[in-house]
Scaffold this motif. Structure first.
Motif, PDB file in Angstrom:
ATOM      1  N   SER A 125       2.411 -11.642  -7.163  1.00 58.90           N
ATOM      2  CA  SER A 125       1.250 -11.360  -6.333  1.00 58.90           C
ATOM      3  C   SER A 125       0.965  -9.864  -6.325  1.00 58.90           C
ATOM      4  O   SER A 125       1.870  -9.045  -6.542  1.00 58.90           O
ATOM      5  N   ASN A 126      -0.301  -9.499  -6.082  1.00 60.49           N
ATOM      6  CA  ASN A 126      -0.612  -8.079  -5.914  1.00 60.49           C
ATOM      7  C   ASN A 126      -0.151  -7.562  -4.552  1.00 60.49           C
ATOM      8  O   ASN A 126      -0.253  -6.372  -4.268  1.00 60.49           O
ATOM      9  N   VAL A 127       0.365  -8.471  -3.716  1.00 60.15           N
ATOM     10  CA  VAL A 127       1.036  -8.099  -2.465  1.00 60.15           C
ATOM     11  C   VAL A 127       2.500  -8.480  -2.635  1.00 60.15           C
ATOM     12  O   VAL A 127       2.848  -9.669  -2.652  1.00 60.15           O
ATOM     13  N   ALA A 128       3.372  -7.486  -2.804  1.00 59.82           N
ATOM     14  CA  ALA A 128       4.761  -7.734  -3.206  1.00 59.82           C
ATOM     15  C   ALA A 128       5.511  -8.664  -2.261  1.00 59.82           C
ATOM     16  O   ALA A 128       6.498  -9.299  -2.652  1.00 59.82           O
ATOM     17  N   LEU A 129       5.044  -8.768  -1.021  1.00 59.10           N
ATOM     18  CA  LEU A 129       5.709  -9.619  -0.045  1.00 59.10           C
ATOM     19  C   LEU A 129       5.734 -11.083  -0.483  1.00 59.10           C
ATOM     20  O   LEU A 129       6.573 -11.859  -0.020  1.00 59.10           O
ATOM     21  N   ALA A 131       0.840  -1.214   0.000  1.00 55.93           N
ATOM     22  CA  ALA A 131       0.000   0.000   0.000  1.00 55.93           C
ATOM     23  C   ALA A 131       0.867   1.253   0.000  1.00 55.93           C
ATOM     24  O   ALA A 131       0.540   2.260   0.646  1.00 55.93           O
ATOM     25  N   GLY A 132       2.010   1.193  -0.701  1.00 56.30           N
ATOM     26  CA  GLY A 132       2.900   2.338  -0.812  1.00 56.30           C
ATOM     27  C   GLY A 132       3.817   2.555   0.365  1.00 56.30           C
ATOM     28  O   GLY A 132       4.637   3.476   0.360  1.00 56.30           O
ATOM     29  N   VAL A 133       3.719   1.704   1.379  1.00 58.71           N
ATOM     30  CA  VAL A 133       4.545   1.849   2.580  1.00 58.71           C
ATOM     31  C   VAL A 133       5.715   0.873   2.496  1.00 58.71           C
ATOM     32  O   VAL A 133       5.504  -0.328   2.285  1.00 58.71           O
ATOM     33  N   PRO A 134       6.977   1.352   2.645  1.00 63.77           N
ATOM     34  CA  PRO A 134       8.128   0.445   2.564  1.00 63.77           C
ATOM     35  C   PRO A 134       8.290  -0.376   3.844  1.00 63.77           C
ATOM     36  O   PRO A 134       8.130   0.138   4.953  1.00 63.77           O
ATOM     37  N   THR A 186      -3.985  -3.222   2.403  1.00 66.67           N
ATOM     38  CA  THR A 186      -4.105  -3.087   0.948  1.00 66.67           C
ATOM     39  C   THR A 186      -5.510  -2.729   0.489  1.00 66.67           C
ATOM     40  O   THR A 186      -5.674  -2.156  -0.589  1.00 66.67           O
ATOM     41  N   GLY A 187      -6.524  -3.103   1.234  1.00 65.58           N
ATOM     42  CA  GLY A 187      -7.893  -2.825   0.823  1.00 65.58           C
ATOM     43  C   GLY A 187      -8.396  -3.723  -0.284  1.00 65.58           C
ATOM     44  O   GLY A 187      -9.432  -3.450  -0.901  1.00 65.58           O
ATOM     45  N   GLU A 188      -7.691  -4.810  -0.575  1.00 64.05           N
ATOM     46  CA  GLU A 188      -8.135  -5.752  -1.601  1.00 64.05           C
ATOM     47  C   GLU A 188      -7.630  -7.151  -1.269  1.00 64.05           C
ATOM     48  O   GLU A 188      -6.607  -7.310  -0.596  1.00 64.05           O
TER      49      GLU A 188
END
Length: 440
Positions: free
Chosen positions: A420-424, A183-186, A382-384
């Motif tokens: 993934s849409n979640v980079a982690l 969500a743009g947070v590092p 993330t909201g998704e």
């Protein structure tokens, strides 16, 4: 007492010889009925009457060219070796003929029967199953089944093992980058991918109890894993199962319970236990079909958010395109329900694999798969919901020409990528495996 035991041993020996003889008659009878070839039947008649010189002359007389002449004479010599009970020599001759022409069904039948007589059950089973998968004739399939059942009954146990060298660019299944953005947070990633070198191992076995002619009970288990220079990345999986199975028409159907225990870094990671159903059928020239439906309750030692249940459905279809090429098409679906909805997901995974007999010394393998995972609810911040897309490509070779006393070397390469849409949860991995395998 010793005299009694000696008599019983002689009776068992006579029974085994009689069974082999009867099975040979069954196979020959079905073959003649299903596919009469007058020249070949004449040749067999001469050989069965031990008129070897006449058989050689006849083999030459029916040859249309020099290549056919050489093959005919080689076939005659192989059958003579078999009749004189020089089974290893006969098997070598039949194998050489089959290498020249893998579609020569008669030779494959003779090779399978020779291997059966010499007690090489694994190779005999392979060729009888191959033959069964390439014919629609019910009589021939019944003949092959007669041998397969006899092989299954005389060795109720199985054991296989492998050990190999296993370098990988991602031994910890980590994310490529040391910093990831959600969500743009590092965020600093403490599970960045690490490369390493280690060795892999696998051991599995089973024992079957025949309850009746159709029903059987099988117990089995095994272990597999990998060890690296940094032991905290070591993996170990222990598994076991108990299954009752029976024949229903052309299907072999089983029901059982399985359990597993997993370790990472030699510390407990997770455990699972649950029931399953399985089914398999040979469809003649149309190939073979098998499926498995399972459910398991899984608990993790540390992360409670992943505790829950897993439901899996696997379908595999295998078809022999030619005597050298076989294809396996599969699809699997999984439903995971955990204590947290954002870690619960549904997935689907189609797959494709090819096996190509390059020559008698080398088998080539290729495989590809794709998986899509859809999670139930929004991932934190993330909201998704999380969405993963993964694919795996692999290639390998079985080096039969370098085998020694049943130990066969294998080489494998695999590339895996997950986005993934979640980079982690992005993943990349190159893996190479060089292993020695053995089946007993």
């Amino acid at each position: 007492m010793q005299a009694y035991l000696s008599i019983q041993r002689r009776k068992r020996k006579r029974f085994r010889l009689l069974l082999s003889f009867l099975l040979a008659l069954v196979l020959c009878g079905f073959v003649q009925q299903a596919a009469a070839q007058t020249p070949f039947e004449t040749l067999l008649s001469l050989l069965h009457e031990a008129r070897y010189d006449e058989a050689r002359e006849f083999a030459v007389s029916i040859a249309g060219n020099e290549k056919v002449r050489e093959n005919n004479l080689a076939l005659v010599e192989a059958i003579i070796h078999k009749r004189e009970r020089r089974f290893e020599k006969a098997a070598d001759e039949f194998s050489a003929l089959l290498e020249r022409d893998p579609s020569f069904t008669r030779v494959r039948q003779e090779l399978a029967h020779t291997l059966y007589l010499m007690g090489d059950d694994d190779r005999a089973r392979y060729h009888f199953e191959f033959l069964k998968s390439t014919v629609d004739n019910a009589s021939l399939r019944a003949a092959y089944d007669t041998f397969l059942v006899a092989i299954r009954k005389r060795r109720p146990w199985s054991l296989s093992a492998s050990i190999g060298f296993a370098p990988s660019t991602n031994i910890n299944d980590g994310t490529p980058d040391s910093t990831v953005y959600i969500a743009g947070v590092p965020f600093t990633n403490e599970n960045a991918a690490k490369s390493g070198v280690g060795f892999s191992y696998n051991l599995s076995g089973s024992y079957r109890f025949d309850l009746t002619d159709q029903w059987s009970w099988t117990l089995g288990g095994g272990l597999s894993g990998a060890s690296y220079t940094e032991s905290r990345f070591d993996r170990l999986r222990l598994r076991g199962f108990s299954e009752v199975s029976t024949d229903i028409g052309n299907w072999r159907v089983g029901a059982g319970i399985s359990a597993e225990r997993m370790f990472t870094g030699w510390r407990g990671y997770s455990n699972a236990v649950g029931p399953y159903l399985s089914a398999r059928s040979h469809l003649g020239k149309r190939g073979s079909l098998e499926g498995r439906l399972s459910w398991a309750k899984r608990n993790y030692d540390v992360v409670d958010a992943y505790n829950g249940s897993e439901t899996d459905l696997v379908l595999l279809y295998r078809h022999i395109i030619s005597p050298r090429l076989a294809i396996t098409i599969g699809t699997s679906g999984r439903m995971v329900k955990t204590t947290r909805s954002f870690t619960s997901y549904a997935s689907v995974q189609p797959s494709l694999s090819l096996d190509y007999l390059f020559n008698k010394h080398l088998i080539l393998h290729g495989r590809a798969s794709y998986e899509h995972r859809a999670y139930r609810s929004d991932f934190p911040l993330t909201g998704e919901p999380r969405r993963d897309n993964s694919f795996t490509l692999g290639a390998g070779a079985t080096l039969r020409g370098l085998s020694f006393k049943g130990y066969v070397p294998q080489i494998n390469y695999e590339y895996h990528q997950s986005r993934s849409n979640v980079a982690l949860f992005d993943r990349d991995r190159h893996s190479v495996g060089i292993a020695i395998t053995k089946k007993y």
